[in-house]
Design an enzyme around this catalytic site. Structure first.
Site, PDB file in Angstrom:
ATOM      1  N   TYR A  69       2.933  -0.155 -14.404  1.00  0.00           N
ATOM      2  CA  TYR A  69       3.675  -0.109 -13.138  1.00  0.00           C
ATOM      3  C   TYR A  69       4.326   1.255 -12.910  1.00  0.00           C
ATOM      4  CZ  TYR A  69       2.544  -4.789 -11.944  1.00  0.00           C
ATOM      5  OH  TYR A  69       1.816  -5.899 -11.576  1.00  0.00           O
ATOM      6  N   GLN A 103       1.665  -7.332   2.151  1.00  0.00           N
ATOM      7  CA  GLN A 103       1.328  -7.746   0.784  1.00  0.00           C
ATOM      8  C   GLN A 103       1.375  -6.535  -0.145  1.00  0.00           C
ATOM      9  OE1 GLN A 103      -2.141 -10.864   0.996  1.00  0.00           O
ATOM     10  NE2 GLN A 103      -2.445  -9.379   2.622  1.00  0.00           N
ATOM     11  N   HIS A 121       4.843  -9.537  -1.824  1.00  0.00           N
ATOM     12  CA  HIS A 121       4.480  -9.361  -3.236  1.00  0.00           C
ATOM     13  C   HIS A 121       5.447  -8.464  -3.995  1.00  0.00           C
ATOM     14  CE1 HIS A 121      -0.015 -10.529  -2.369  1.00  0.00           C
ATOM     15  NE2 HIS A 121       0.837 -11.512  -2.198  1.00  0.00           N
TER      16      HIS A 121
HETATM   17  N1  APR Z   1      -8.589   0.391   7.406  1.00  0.00           N
HETATM   18  C1  APR Z   1      -8.594  -0.942   7.638  1.00  0.00           C
HETATM   19  N2  APR Z   1      -8.966  -1.844   6.707  1.00  0.00           N
HETATM   20  C2  APR Z   1      -9.352  -1.385   5.519  1.00  0.00           C
HETATM   21  C3  APR Z   1      -9.378   0.001   5.202  1.00  0.00           C
HETATM   22  C4  APR Z   1      -8.985   0.911   6.222  1.00  0.00           C
HETATM   23  N3  APR Z   1      -8.985   2.228   6.020  1.00  0.00           N
HETATM   24  N4  APR Z   1      -9.821   0.134   3.918  1.00  0.00           N
HETATM   25  C5  APR Z   1     -10.040  -1.114   3.461  1.00  0.00           C
HETATM   26  N5  APR Z   1      -9.774  -2.041   4.426  1.00  0.00           N
HETATM   27  C6  APR Z   1      -9.842  -3.501   4.350  1.00  0.00           C
HETATM   28  C7  APR Z   1     -11.033  -4.071   3.623  1.00  0.00           C
HETATM   29  O1  APR Z   1     -12.103  -4.214   4.547  1.00  0.00           O
HETATM   30  C8  APR Z   1     -10.465  -5.411   3.155  1.00  0.00           C
HETATM   31  O2  APR Z   1     -10.588  -6.385   4.157  1.00  0.00           O
HETATM   32  O3  APR Z   1      -8.718  -3.909   3.615  1.00  0.00           O
HETATM   33  C9  APR Z   1      -8.984  -5.124   2.951  1.00  0.00           C
HETATM   34  C10 APR Z   1      -8.544  -4.984   1.515  1.00  0.00           C
HETATM   35  O4  APR Z   1      -8.672  -6.217   0.890  1.00  0.00           O
HETATM   36  P1  APR Z   1      -8.035  -6.531  -0.546  1.00  0.00           P
HETATM   37  O5  APR Z   1      -8.365  -5.410  -1.481  1.00  0.00           O
HETATM   38  O6  APR Z   1      -8.418  -7.926  -0.903  1.00  0.00           O
HETATM   39  O7  APR Z   1      -6.467  -6.390  -0.284  1.00  0.00           O
HETATM   40  P2  APR Z   1      -5.426  -7.470   0.163  1.00  0.00           P
HETATM   41  O8  APR Z   1      -5.968  -8.360   1.220  1.00  0.00           O
HETATM   42  O9  APR Z   1      -4.151  -6.742   0.397  1.00  0.00           O
HETATM   43  O10 APR Z   1      -5.289  -8.304  -1.165  1.00  0.00           O
HETATM   44  C11 APR Z   1      -4.271  -9.267  -1.217  1.00  0.00           C
HETATM   45  O11 APR Z   1      -4.679  -9.839  -3.484  1.00  0.00           O
HETATM   46  O12 APR Z   1      -5.585  -8.667  -5.269  1.00  0.00           O
HETATM   47  C12 APR Z   1      -4.445  -9.296  -4.762  1.00  0.00           C
HETATM   48  O13 APR Z   1      -2.187  -8.799  -5.137  1.00  0.00           O
HETATM   49  C13 APR Z   1      -3.372  -8.262  -4.618  1.00  0.00           C
HETATM   50  O14 APR Z   1      -1.894  -7.799  -2.770  1.00  0.00           O
HETATM   51  C14 APR Z   1      -3.221  -8.039  -3.140  1.00  0.00           C
HETATM   52  C15 APR Z   1      -3.712  -9.363  -2.575  1.00  0.00           C
END
Ligand code: APR
Length: 246
Positions: A69, A103, A121
């Protein structure tokens, strides 16, 4: 294609009463913040995510978890908010009410000037006392095992780990804002974990206009559901400019 959707959604945004926004890792991608899994490179690739982000992993090896972290916190501090973060801070000033739920744990919304961010989170920039639950925004960053300045007990990162509940007040506020809003925006989240999976659907069920913005190929949608496949750092400034002028 995106231009027509941006124009149509911007028109709706202009008359919005309460905009609720949910953001995920994608909004910070253009700031160079890796997602949890993408951050697991080099040395860290050898570890099971649960070793680095679970109560059991912390109990087994708190120094290792703190190192993970600490590295992520340093990277978040070195990163800068991108135009997507700034566009949301600007939007908050243009609409009667905006609730921003994230998140992400990187603190970039706050640094872009967004007030009252609801962190589902937790945050890399806070630590919590294992004994009394007190929350601290500074601690001895050089300590392998930082201790509570009040009682001397071990501190832990104030983030939500695998298997833990989301913070109750943040979650309740997120639900209330989703039920109340007339425009809902889901930005940079894959929407696979709860409550991100449910919130847009719930907003739609309450007759809100909903925008899903990410990089996934989405099936065509029609109002009240709008989908945009694009970079948040490009699309959000365009959207705010289209709705309220540059
Ligand atoms: N602009 C818009 N969207 C984007 C970009 C961008 N530049 N880059 C990536 N994305 C989108 C991807 O298409 C995807 O839908 O962001 C999303 C990222 O998805 P995840 O990695 O699953 O992130 P998140 O939804 O925040 O995950 C939720 O899950 O892994 C756990 O704790 C972790 O907080 C996280 C939670």
């Amino acid at each position: 294609m995106n231009d027509a959707v941006i124009t149509a959604f911007a028109k709706r945004l202009r008359t919005a009463r309460h905009v609720t926004v949910l953001t995920g890792a994608g909004i910070s991608a253009e700031s160079g913040i890796p997602t949890f899994r993408d951050a697991q490179t080099g040395l860290w690739s050898h570890f099971d995510p649960e070793e680095l982000a679970s109560p059991a992993g912390f109990a087994r090896n708190p120094a290792l978890v703190w190192r993970w972290y600490a590295e992520r916190r340093v990277k978040a501090c070195a990163a800068q908010p991108n135009p997507a973060h700034y566009a949301l801070a600007e939007l908050a000033q243009r609409v009667p009410q905006l609730t921003l739920i994230t998140q992400n744990i990187d603190g970039l919304h706050q640094r872009a000037g967004s007030p009252d961010v609801i962190e589902l989170h937790g945050s890399l920039h806070r630590a919590r006392c294992m004994a009394d639950g007190s929350v601290h925004t500074t601690w001895d960053y050089d300590e392998e095992l930082p201790l509570c300045p009040d009682c001397g007990a071990l501190l832990r990162p104030d983030v939500v780990w695998f298997g833990e509940m989301l913070p109750r007040v943040a979650l309740e506020t997120a639900w209330a804002a989703t039920l109340d809003c007339d425009v809902f925006m889901s930005i940079g989240t894959s929407g696979v974990v709860e409550p991100a999976a449910s919130l847009p659907r719930v907003a739609l069920g309450r007759d809100a206009t909903v925008l899903i913005l990410n990089l996934e190929q989405t099936t065509a949608a029609r109002p009240p559901l709008f989908t945009i496949n694009g970079k948040a750092g490009e699309v959000l400034p365009q959207l705010v400019a289209a709705a309220f002028g540059a």
